[in-house]
Write a protein that holds these residues in place. Structure first.
Motif, PDB file in Angstrom:
ATOM      1  N   UNK A 314       0.837  -1.195   0.000  1.00 12.91           N
ATOM      2  CA  UNK A 314       0.000   0.000   0.000  1.00 12.91           C
ATOM      3  C   UNK A 314       0.879   1.255   0.000  1.00 12.91           C
ATOM      4  N   UNK A 315       1.997   1.201   0.728  1.00 11.49           N
ATOM      5  CA  UNK A 315       2.952   2.308   0.651  1.00 11.49           C
ATOM      6  C   UNK A 315       3.427   2.511  -0.786  1.00 11.49           C
ATOM      7  N   UNK A 316       3.789   1.409  -1.467  1.00 10.57           N
ATOM      8  CA  UNK A 316       4.229   1.510  -2.870  1.00 10.57           C
ATOM      9  C   UNK A 316       3.214   2.273  -3.710  1.00 10.57           C
ATOM     10  N   UNK A 317       1.952   1.891  -3.568  1.00 11.72           N
ATOM     11  CA  UNK A 317       0.894   2.480  -4.389  1.00 11.72           C
ATOM     12  C   UNK A 317       0.818   3.983  -4.195  1.00 11.72           C
ATOM     13  N   UNK A 318       0.878   4.414  -2.950  1.00  6.18           N
ATOM     14  CA  UNK A 318       0.755   5.840  -2.649  1.00  6.18           C
ATOM     15  C   UNK A 318       1.962   6.615  -3.166  1.00  6.18           C
ATOM     16  N   UNK A 319       3.151   6.083  -2.958  1.00  5.68           N
ATOM     17  CA  UNK A 319       4.351   6.792  -3.406  1.00  5.68           C
ATOM     18  C   UNK A 319       4.409   6.847  -4.932  1.00  5.68           C
ATOM     19  N   UNK A 389       7.187   2.349  11.663  1.00  5.26           N
ATOM     20  CA  UNK A 389       5.803   2.752  11.893  1.00  5.26           C
ATOM     21  C   UNK A 389       5.560   4.248  11.689  1.00  5.26           C
ATOM     22  N   UNK A 390       6.606   5.073  11.766  1.00  4.64           N
ATOM     23  CA  UNK A 390       6.402   6.518  11.636  1.00  4.64           C
ATOM     24  C   UNK A 390       6.421   6.987  10.183  1.00  4.64           C
ATOM     25  N   UNK A 391       6.471   6.067   9.241  1.00  7.53           N
ATOM     26  CA  UNK A 391       6.426   6.427   7.821  1.00  7.53           C
ATOM     27  C   UNK A 391       5.099   7.099   7.498  1.00  7.53           C
ATOM     28  N   UNK A 392       5.154   8.113   6.630  1.00  6.58           N
ATOM     29  CA  UNK A 392       3.967   8.748   6.069  1.00  6.58           C
ATOM     30  C   UNK A 392       4.222   8.990   4.587  1.00  6.58           C
ATOM     31  N   UNK A 393       3.183   9.234   3.793  1.00  3.26           N
ATOM     32  CA  UNK A 393       3.421   9.589   2.386  1.00  3.26           C
ATOM     33  C   UNK A 393       4.317  10.810   2.229  1.00  3.26           C
ATOM     34  N   UNK A 394       4.217  11.765   3.156  1.00  2.00           N
ATOM     35  CA  UNK A 394       5.047  12.965   3.057  1.00  2.00           C
ATOM     36  C   UNK A 394       6.519  12.649   3.287  1.00  2.00           C
ATOM     37  N   UNK A 395       6.836  11.981   4.403  1.00  2.00           N
ATOM     38  CA  UNK A 395       8.255  11.712   4.634  1.00  2.00           C
ATOM     39  C   UNK A 395       8.764  10.608   3.707  1.00  2.00           C
ATOM     40  N   UNK A 396       7.876   9.737   3.247  1.00  2.00           N
ATOM     41  CA  UNK A 396       8.276   8.725   2.279  1.00  2.00           C
ATOM     42  C   UNK A 396       8.667   9.327   0.954  1.00  2.00           C
ATOM     43  N   UNK A 399      12.023  11.201   1.294  1.00  3.70           N
ATOM     44  CA  UNK A 399      13.141  10.275   1.193  1.00  3.70           C
ATOM     45  C   UNK A 399      13.374   9.882  -0.254  1.00  3.70           C
ATOM     46  N   UNK A 400      12.284   9.665  -0.996  1.00  3.45           N
ATOM     47  CA  UNK A 400      12.411   9.305  -2.405  1.00  3.45           C
ATOM     48  C   UNK A 400      13.122  10.401  -3.175  1.00  3.45           C
ATOM     49  N   UNK A 401      12.748  11.640  -2.932  1.00  2.00           N
ATOM     50  CA  UNK A 401      13.368  12.746  -3.660  1.00  2.00           C
ATOM     51  C   UNK A 401      14.849  12.905  -3.288  1.00  2.00           C
ATOM     52  N   UNK A 402      15.158  12.661  -2.020  1.00  2.00           N
ATOM     53  CA  UNK A 402      16.527  12.810  -1.559  1.00  2.00           C
ATOM     54  C   UNK A 402      17.449  11.761  -2.170  1.00  2.00           C
TER      55      UNK A 402
END
Length: 413
Positions: A314-319, A389-396, A399-402
């Motif tokens: 589900x994280x994959x889908x959102x990112x 557990x503290x992952x969110x779409x925003x911080x995820x 991290x992707x952009x970084x």
């Protein structure tokens, strides 16, 4: 790039949790989303699933968090017990402090209920087409499109194709080409029992792990409050892969005969069991080829010991949807692996470590595990879960952009 700009036609191979979450996430960005399911209907096989705060952060982005919660039970504690002595090794409350720390709850839900929630949400959107009896057996890449070729001769053409078709992904065979998954040497036995069968001396609203030498058992309530999911796993030599095989209750009782009396009473309860052999794959850096990209178990299948398989999908889908909105569909295909491979590889490696070091050790390693677990207070446990557990779409996405061009740096144990 504005998310309001439509990014063309997306084809999703696989109508499970990963595929439907991807469709729902992509719908605002796409002119059309077509989900191809090989079976005659959209359904999920299995019983319970655990959803940690990072999964609910992603479900919130999809707009279905509250709908999933209505079909879930919020777990009050995560508890680890010694399967032979019955002694407590870890007792971690999932109270208001936990939800305040991580922003979302921890809950358990029937896998089918989660799938139905995603399916219902997809059916409400005109952008999404849901196609059954669609067995994809090949892909054809073109300069400006990609075609999914079905076994019955039909073809579906899109701008991007997503392989969300699980462990034995036909899309992965063309994208990565790393052969069949390898047996992990573990067999999982699953059953569902009624509340009346559940032992009165065990807590009913906890997710409990009984850890023993070369075996473990996990149980937790299902959302109707009238049944419990029961999952027993043994380290066993496996020469073949199988799924959903009927197993006699007497055999399971014999295989787990050495456990503590409360657990033995629990394992005596089911009249029917189903068995699955477990396969695994090593983490890979490359998730795409041309216009095709992998997601969920097709990209990063993981052992069940971190309870993160569906959560990571589900994280994959959102990112991926956020990347589509930010950089466009074609660049998103190439960016998803660098954006996600470090995190999912860490979860895969953590799941393997948990199986070896926490769930299944014997002898001296078992005693060392007990000492380590008993030394963990609430603060240490919370800190150890922060990265997951503290992952969110925003911080995820941050991290992707970084790290978008440095995926190798992210692959760490």
């Amino acid at each position: 790039m504005s998310s309001a700009e439509r990014q063309g036609a997306f084809i999703i191979v696989g109508g499970g949790i990963a595929g439907l979450a991807s469709a729902l996430a992509l719908a605002p960005h796409a002119s059309s989303v077509t989900v191809l399911e090989r079976n005659s209907r959209f359904q999920e096989v299995g019983a319970g699933i655990q959803l940690s705060p990072n999964a609910f952060a992603a479900l919130d982005e999809l707009g279905v968090k509250e709908a999933v919660l209505t079909r879930s039970i919020r777990v009050q504690r995560l508890t680890v017990l010694d399967a032979q002595s019955g002694g407590t090794l870890v007792d971690f409350p999932l109270d208001d402090r936990f939800e305040a720390q991580f922003g979302h709850p921890y809950a358990v839900v029937h896998r089918g209920a989660l799938h139905r929630t995603l399916l219902d949400a997809c059916r409400r959107l005109a952008t999404i087409r849901l196609i059954t009896n669609a067995n994809v057996n090949g892909l054809t890449e073109h300069d400006d499109s990609i075609t999914a070729n079905l076994a019955d001769g039909r073809v579906f053409v899109g701008d991007v194709l997503i392989g969300a078709d699980g462990l034995n992904s036909s899309v992965r065979a063309q994208v990565v080409g790393d052969g069949a998954p390898e047996p992990a040497g573990h067999v999982v036995y699953r059953a569902v029992i009624s509340a009346e069968q559940f032992p009165a001396d065990l807590p009913a609203r906890s997710s409990i792990l009984w850890a023993g030498p070369d075996m473990h058992v996990v149980h937790y309530p299902l959302a109707d409050g009238k049944s419990f999911n029961l999952v027993a796993t043994r380290v066993e030599p496996v020469n073949e892969m199988f799924a959903n095989r009927g197993i006699q209750a007497a055999w399971v009782r014999s295989a787990f005969a050495s456990v503590a009396p409360p657990l033995r009473r629990l394992l005596d309860a089911p009249a029917h069991w189903r068995a699955w052999s477990i396969a695994d794959r090593a983490p890979v850096h490359t998730w795409h080829r041309g216009r095709a990209v992998l997601m969920g178990d097709a990209a990063h299948p993981m052992l069940q010991y971190a309870a993160q398989g569906a959560c990571q999908a589900i994280e994959d889908a959102v990112i991926f949807a956020r990347l589509v909105g930010a950089v466009g569909a074609n660049d998103a295909v190439a960016s998803l692996g660098p954006a996600r491979a470090g995190r999912t590889a860490r979860v895969q490696q953590t799941a393997r470590w948990l199986g070896d070091a926490i769930y299944h050790p014997a002898g001296v390693p078992r005693r060392a595990r007990d000492v380590m677990l008993k030394s963990l207070d609430h603060a240490k446990l919370t800190a150890s879960l922060q990265w997951l557990y503290a992952w969110t779409p925003d911080n995820g996405l941050a991290l992707a952009n970084t790290h978008a061009t440095h995926d190798g740096e992210l692959i760490r144990p």
